[in-house]
Each structure stands twice: as C-alpha cells, then as structure tokens.
Scaffold this active site. Sequence first.
Site, short mmCIF file in Angstrom:
data_model
loop_
_atom_site.label_atom_id
_atom_site.label_comp_id
_atom_site.label_asym_id
_atom_site.label_seq_id
_atom_site.Cartn_x
_atom_site.Cartn_y
_atom_site.Cartn_z
N CYS A 160 9.73 10.31 -5.03
CA CYS A 160 9.96 9.20 -5.46
C CYS A 160 9.45 8.98 -6.97
O CYS A 160 10.14 8.90 -7.70
CB CYS A 160 9.68 8.08 -4.45
N SER A 282 11.29 1.49 6.63
CA SER A 282 12.85 2.35 6.92
C SER A 282 12.65 3.80 6.85
O SER A 282 12.15 4.02 5.82
CB SER A 282 14.00 1.54 6.09
N1 LIG Z 1 11.16 3.34 3.04
C1 LIG Z 1 10.17 3.98 2.52
N2 LIG Z 1 9.31 3.40 1.53
C2 LIG Z 1 8.31 3.75 1.26
O1 LIG Z 1 7.55 3.05 0.48
C3 LIG Z 1 8.09 5.08 1.24
C4 LIG Z 1 8.84 5.97 2.27
N3 LIG Z 1 9.91 5.08 2.88
N4 LIG Z 1 8.64 7.24 2.44
C5 LIG Z 1 7.66 8.14 1.75
C6 LIG Z 1 6.50 7.01 1.29
C7 LIG Z 1 5.43 6.55 2.33
N5 LIG Z 1 4.92 5.45 1.65
C8 LIG Z 1 4.48 4.31 2.42
C9 LIG Z 1 4.61 4.27 3.89
C10 LIG Z 1 4.07 3.21 4.60
C11 LIG Z 1 3.58 2.21 3.81
C12 LIG Z 1 2.63 0.99 4.52
O2 LIG Z 1 3.00 0.85 6.09
N6 LIG Z 1 2.05 0.20 4.14
C13 LIG Z 1 1.60 -0.80 4.74
C14 LIG Z 1 0.08 -0.64 5.38
C15 LIG Z 1 -0.55 0.49 5.05
C16 LIG Z 1 -1.81 0.94 5.50
O3 LIG Z 1 -2.14 0.12 6.69
O4 LIG Z 1 -2.54 1.69 5.31
C17 LIG Z 1 1.15 -2.05 3.79
O5 LIG Z 1 1.20 -3.28 4.30
O6 LIG Z 1 1.22 -1.73 2.51
C18 LIG Z 1 3.21 2.15 2.28
C19 LIG Z 1 3.85 3.24 1.83
C20 LIG Z 1 5.76 5.05 0.42
N7 LIG Z 1 7.14 5.95 0.95
O1 LIG Z 2 6.12 6.76 -3.28
C1 LIG Z 2 6.98 6.32 -2.53
C2 LIG Z 2 7.71 7.03 -2.03
C3 LIG Z 2 8.69 6.61 -1.34
N1 LIG Z 2 9.36 5.14 -1.63
C4 LIG Z 2 10.28 4.72 -1.22
C5 LIG Z 2 11.79 4.61 -2.04
C6 LIG Z 2 12.80 4.38 -1.06
O2 LIG Z 2 12.86 3.12 -0.44
C7 LIG Z 2 12.42 5.67 -0.02
C8 LIG Z 2 12.62 7.01 -0.18
O3 LIG Z 2 14.17 6.91 -0.01
P1 LIG Z 2 15.40 7.73 -0.85
O4 LIG Z 2 16.62 7.78 0.06
O5 LIG Z 2 14.69 9.24 -0.75
O6 LIG Z 2 15.45 7.08 -2.11
O7 LIG Z 2 10.88 5.62 -0.12
C9 LIG Z 2 8.43 4.42 -2.88
O8 LIG Z 2 8.87 3.25 -3.14
N2 LIG Z 2 7.41 5.14 -3.26
#
Ligand SMILES: Nc1nc(=O)c2c([nH]1)NC[C@@H]1CN(c3ccc(C(=O)N[C@@H](CCC(=O)O)C(=O)O)cc3)CN21
Ligand SMILES: O=c1ccn([C@H]2C[C@H](O)[C@@H](COP(=O)(O)O)O2)c(=O)[nH]1
Length: 283
Positions: A160, A282
């Site tokens: 991303c 998601s």
């Molecule tokens: N839909 C989606 N959104 C994203 O931001 C995202 C993806 N997918 N896939 C790849 C990565 C993974 N990333 C993520 C995934 C989870 C959190 C998350 O759950 N954050 C929570 C808790 C974090 C924690 O406890 O360490 C938060 O409240 O920020 C944040 C970024 C960013 N990216």
């Molecule tokens: O560093 C990151 C990694 C992922 N994301 C978010 C942006 C989108 O909501 C999903 C990736 O979905 P795509 O369908 O591949 O665009 O993850 C982010 O914000 N930051």
Amino acid sequence: MKQYLELCQRIVDEGQWVENKRTGTRCLTVINADLEYDVANNQFPMITTRKSYYKAAIAELLGYLRGYDSAAQFREIGCKTWDANANDNNAWLNNPNRKGEDDMGRVYGVQGRGWQRPDGSTLDQLSKVINNLKNGIDDRGEIITFYNPGEFELGCLRPCMHTHTFSLLGDTLYLTSYQRSCDVPLGLNFNQIQCFVLLALVAQITGHKAGKAYHKIANAHIYENQLELMRDVQLKREPFDSPQLKINPEIKSLEDIETWVTRDDFEVTGYQCHEAIQYPFSV
Ligand SMILES: Nc1nc(=O)c2c([nH]1)NC[C@@H]1CN(c3ccc(C(=O)N[C@@H](CCC(=O)O)C(=O)O)cc3)CN21
Ligand SMILES: O=c1ccn([C@H]2C[C@H](O)[C@@H](COP(=O)(O)O)O2)c(=O)[nH]1
C-alpha cells in the site's frame, strides 16, 4: 493531527461509495491526499483522538527494513498486523504460491531487500540508498520501491505504501512516500508514524539532519463498518498536542537495524490521548 482529522472529515463530507471486491465491504472514498510531517521539529504524528499503538507500527517498519516475509517474524518483534492477510484471506489461502502458515510471500521488504534480477541475482535497494546517503550522494533516484507488478501473484497483498524517495538538500534529508490505497481509520494511523520514523532513522544512520516527510496518498477510504465510529466518536473529540519521539542514539547503521534494534529503542514522551477505539478490520 489536524491534517489527519481534516482528511477524515473530508471523506465523511465528500467521499463517494466504492464497492470493494477484495474484501466485500464498500468504502467511502476520496482521491488524493497530501500530508506532511515535521521531523526536524520532532512533531511526532501520533493520533491523539484515540489511543495509538505506535510501537506496533514501528515494529512493522522494522520488519519491512529487514525483508521479513512471514507474519510469525512480525509477531516475534511485536506486531500482529500481518496475521490476517497471511492466514485469513481466501484468495491467498488458495494461491499455490503460498508456502504455508504465516507466509506473506514476496511483499514489501522482500522486494526492498531482494528484488529479483533477470539473471537470478538480487538487488538490495535499501543498502544502495543508505550507502549513497552516507556518502552525501543523492543521485535523484534514491528510491526504494516495494511495487513489483510482475510478482503480485507471489504475495498476499500488493504493497500500500509502496515507494519511498529520499532527497538531500545540503545536509538535510527529506522523504517523499507514496501510498496507493489507505485505510484511514486503521492503516493511516500506522503509516504516518512509519513515514516519520523512516526519515528520522535514515537521517540518524546516514549522518544528516532530518527535514520533512511528505506523504502522498492516491485512494483514501473509510470502510462502511468503520464510518459510524469515525463520524460519531473520533471526529467529535478535540485533539491534544503532538508528542515527541526519542530514538536510541546508539542506532548507527543498517546492520544495527537488522540485528539488535527493537520497538523499545523508540520512546514517546508527552503523549496524551482519548480512549481507544476498536475499528473493524477488513481482510
Ligand atoms: N483493511 C486493511 N487495512 C489496513 O490498514 C491494512 C490491511 N488491511 N492489510 C495490511 C496492513 C495491516 N495493517 C494493519 C492491520 C491491523 C491494524 C490494527 O488492528 N490496529 C489496531 C490495533 C493495533 C495493535 O493492537 O497493535 C489499532 O487500533 O490501531 C493496523 C494496521 C495495515 N494494513
Ligand atoms: O500500510 C498499509 C497497508 C494496507 N492498508 C490498507 C489499504 C486498504 O484498505 C487495504 C489494502 O487493500 P487493497 O485492496 O489491496 O487496496 O489495506 C493501509 O492503509 N496501509
């Protein structure tokens, strides 16, 4: 912080609904956002209108810089953010290139540290940039890109925040980071921190002052199931002042980052925030 809230408000006010096939959840979307972070004055862009887990965001960046390709490696250094994309997405689970539990495939750091050349050798983009900057060289192509369309099917997700360009003006280092897709409630919270830390850290190990980090986003969105929390809870809160980041001054080289640095080498002071909000994620 103000620019973050303005972007959230802009999406709420002007966003258009876009269906998303990959996740099945539609997103309220705007195109083009430009954010900037004042690294020179240590204005750490941590969200204050909810609790921000900055150490997980920094650990994720460390994993990218080390070229990790497994959610287990990210977990070991204190970051769970890749568990779902590595293990819960059907398209990736059914992809014959997936090498089993926790495998993320050829994403992010794998491309950054081991870009495959046609002759079978690999190119370490990060080492090239660090070496040049250490020697005061900006060849106008100090670029690290994780975006390798020829290998998308070998990874669980297209990167991303996909490209980072470093620029030297005198002894001040700048960073311009490009993001194709941004989950504003969850991902951006992490990505802002990562842009800031990437510039601060690379400036520190290459012996330059840090200037500004510029963050350019193409598609910025809020998933439908996050909208109410954003509009009716987070956007109703008043932000606090930005905290400050302290990086362990003993970090002096890329090798240090590869070998012993942990998320605890980064400390925030003066962080005041509103209570946590759990946004849905998601996959
Ligand atoms: N839909 C989606 N959104 C994203 O931001 C995202 C993806 N997918 N896939 C790849 C990565 C993974 N990333 C993520 C995934 C989870 C959190 C998350 O759950 N954050 C929570 C808790 C974090 C924690 O406890 O360490 C938060 O409240 O920020 C944040 C970024 C960013 N990216
Ligand atoms: O560093 C990151 C990694 C992922 N994301 C978010 C942006 C989108 O909501 C999903 C990736 O979905 P795509 O369908 O591949 O665009 O993850 C982010 O914000 N930051």
